[in-house]
Design an enzyme around this catalytic site. Sequence first.
Site, PDB file in Angstrom:
ATOM      1  N   ASP A 169       0.860  -1.179   0.000  1.00 13.62           N
ATOM      2  CA  ASP A 169       0.000   0.000   0.000  1.00 13.62           C
ATOM      3  C   ASP A 169       0.895   1.227   0.000  1.00 13.62           C
ATOM      4  O   ASP A 169       1.597   1.476   0.978  1.00 13.62           O
ATOM      5  CB  ASP A 169      -0.923   0.008   1.217  1.00 13.62           C
ATOM      6  CG  ASP A 169      -2.063   1.014   1.079  1.00 13.62           C
ATOM      7  OD1 ASP A 169      -1.770   2.178   0.738  1.00 13.62           O
ATOM      8  OD2 ASP A 169      -3.223   0.645   1.308  1.00 13.62           O
ATOM      9  N   ASP A 254     -14.153 -10.288 -10.243  1.00 14.79           N
ATOM     10  CA  ASP A 254     -15.503  -9.822  -9.918  1.00 14.79           C
ATOM     11  C   ASP A 254     -15.820  -8.541 -10.669  1.00 14.79           C
ATOM     12  O   ASP A 254     -16.847  -7.914 -10.430  1.00 14.79           O
ATOM     13  CB  ASP A 254     -15.640  -9.597  -8.400  1.00 14.79           C
ATOM     14  CG  ASP A 254     -17.083  -9.325  -7.984  1.00 14.79           C
ATOM     15  OD1 ASP A 254     -17.989 -10.024  -8.500  1.00 14.79           O
ATOM     16  OD2 ASP A 254     -17.309  -8.417  -7.155  1.00 14.79           O
ATOM     17  N   GLU A 259     -17.250  -2.956 -17.917  1.00 14.32           N
ATOM     18  CA  GLU A 259     -18.559  -3.070 -17.276  1.00 14.32           C
ATOM     19  C   GLU A 259     -19.230  -1.728 -17.029  1.00 14.32           C
ATOM     20  O   GLU A 259     -20.445  -1.637 -17.020  1.00 14.32           O
ATOM     21  CB  GLU A 259     -18.439  -3.813 -15.944  1.00 14.32           C
ATOM     22  CG  GLU A 259     -17.749  -3.035 -14.839  1.00 14.32           C
ATOM     23  CD  GLU A 259     -17.775  -3.794 -13.520  1.00 14.32           C
ATOM     24  OE1 GLU A 259     -18.636  -3.496 -12.690  1.00 14.32           O
ATOM     25  OE2 GLU A 259     -16.920  -4.666 -13.348  1.00 14.32           O
ATOM     26  N   HIS A 287     -19.564  -8.385 -10.531  1.00 15.27           N
ATOM     27  CA  HIS A 287     -19.356  -7.312  -9.553  1.00 15.27           C
ATOM     28  C   HIS A 287     -20.333  -7.439  -8.370  1.00 15.27           C
ATOM     29  O   HIS A 287     -21.082  -6.506  -8.052  1.00 15.27           O
ATOM     30  CB  HIS A 287     -19.501  -5.936 -10.208  1.00 15.27           C
ATOM     31  CG  HIS A 287     -18.676  -4.882  -9.528  1.00 15.27           C
ATOM     32  ND1 HIS A 287     -18.128  -3.830 -10.197  1.00 15.27           N
ATOM     33  CD2 HIS A 287     -18.311  -4.717  -8.228  1.00 15.27           C
ATOM     34  CE1 HIS A 287     -17.453  -3.056  -9.351  1.00 15.27           C
ATOM     35  NE2 HIS A 287     -17.555  -3.581  -8.145  1.00 15.27           N
TER      36      HIS A 287
END
Length: 315
Positions: A169, A254, A259, A287
């Site tokens: 991160d 997912d 999309e 999703h």
Amino acid sequence: MKALMVDYMSDVIDKGLEERGIELDKVMLPTSEKLAEIIEPYDFLFMRVDPFINKEVLDAAKNLKAIFVGSTGTNHIDLEYAKEKNIPVKNSPGQNANAVAELVFAKMLDLYRNSVQAQNEVKGGIWNKYRWIGRELRNKTLGICGFGAIGRRVGEIANVFHMSVLAYDPFLKPEDIKVDYAKLVDFDTLVKESDIVTLHMPLTPDTKDLFAKEEFEKMKDGACIINAARGGIVNEDDLYDYIKNGKLGGANLDTLSNELGSGGLDTQDVPVESKLFELDRLYVTPHIGGSTIDAQDDIGHVILKNFDELFPNCK
């Protein structure tokens, strides 16, 4: 005052708006163009991740006072222009963390235990327990890209599975990782050492195509990738090539890069195509990471809290 909701959201919101004297209309998944046509009378917009809120929508929203988003990510909204128009955008970070994390582990287990192929074979009339020898998550290394609320929950569950956890991160320092089961590492180390990589980052110019040919080359042979974040973080053309050639052990997605902007049909069954669908070791869901009743109710309560902070006189 009037509110417009353009996606499935918790009944908690419906009830809360009624209690606050707000008239609520619902139009399921309009296109950006359709939303621009109908949005002018509304004071508030409630949505998840579809459709894209562009300048045309915001210009047409003559009376819009705020946008309330039932997700963490807001890359589907032109935030700079919304700021210019003095339209605050309030999201709901962290409320779907457990729902997404649980789905991530379902996806890992599908990949490692070949459960989808095995089920399909049984339903096709063949019972062969010897064909589908799988692997365990125990003692594998999980690389978590993005160690926010969702990434941390994934790490907690991975610890129970006795996995080694690496976290990347760019906004955290080692002292920010206050748990002993996750180690903060640089991106290159995570890519090279992980058996499974799971993505929990927003889609930004910095994260677009974060995983592409160069990273796939560095990954362990047979490594798998999970994307329950945003389409576009993984380069899908390169992903196809590296599953096809056997370098990667598979992927479970997912979300897909194409999309967004798929709404506007009279049905919620939206056509989607991808050459990835040819691959036996590629699994995909539409999703649904945050699509649990529990998570949506939690998000609903946060949205109402955000609403009351912006508009206390409506309480």
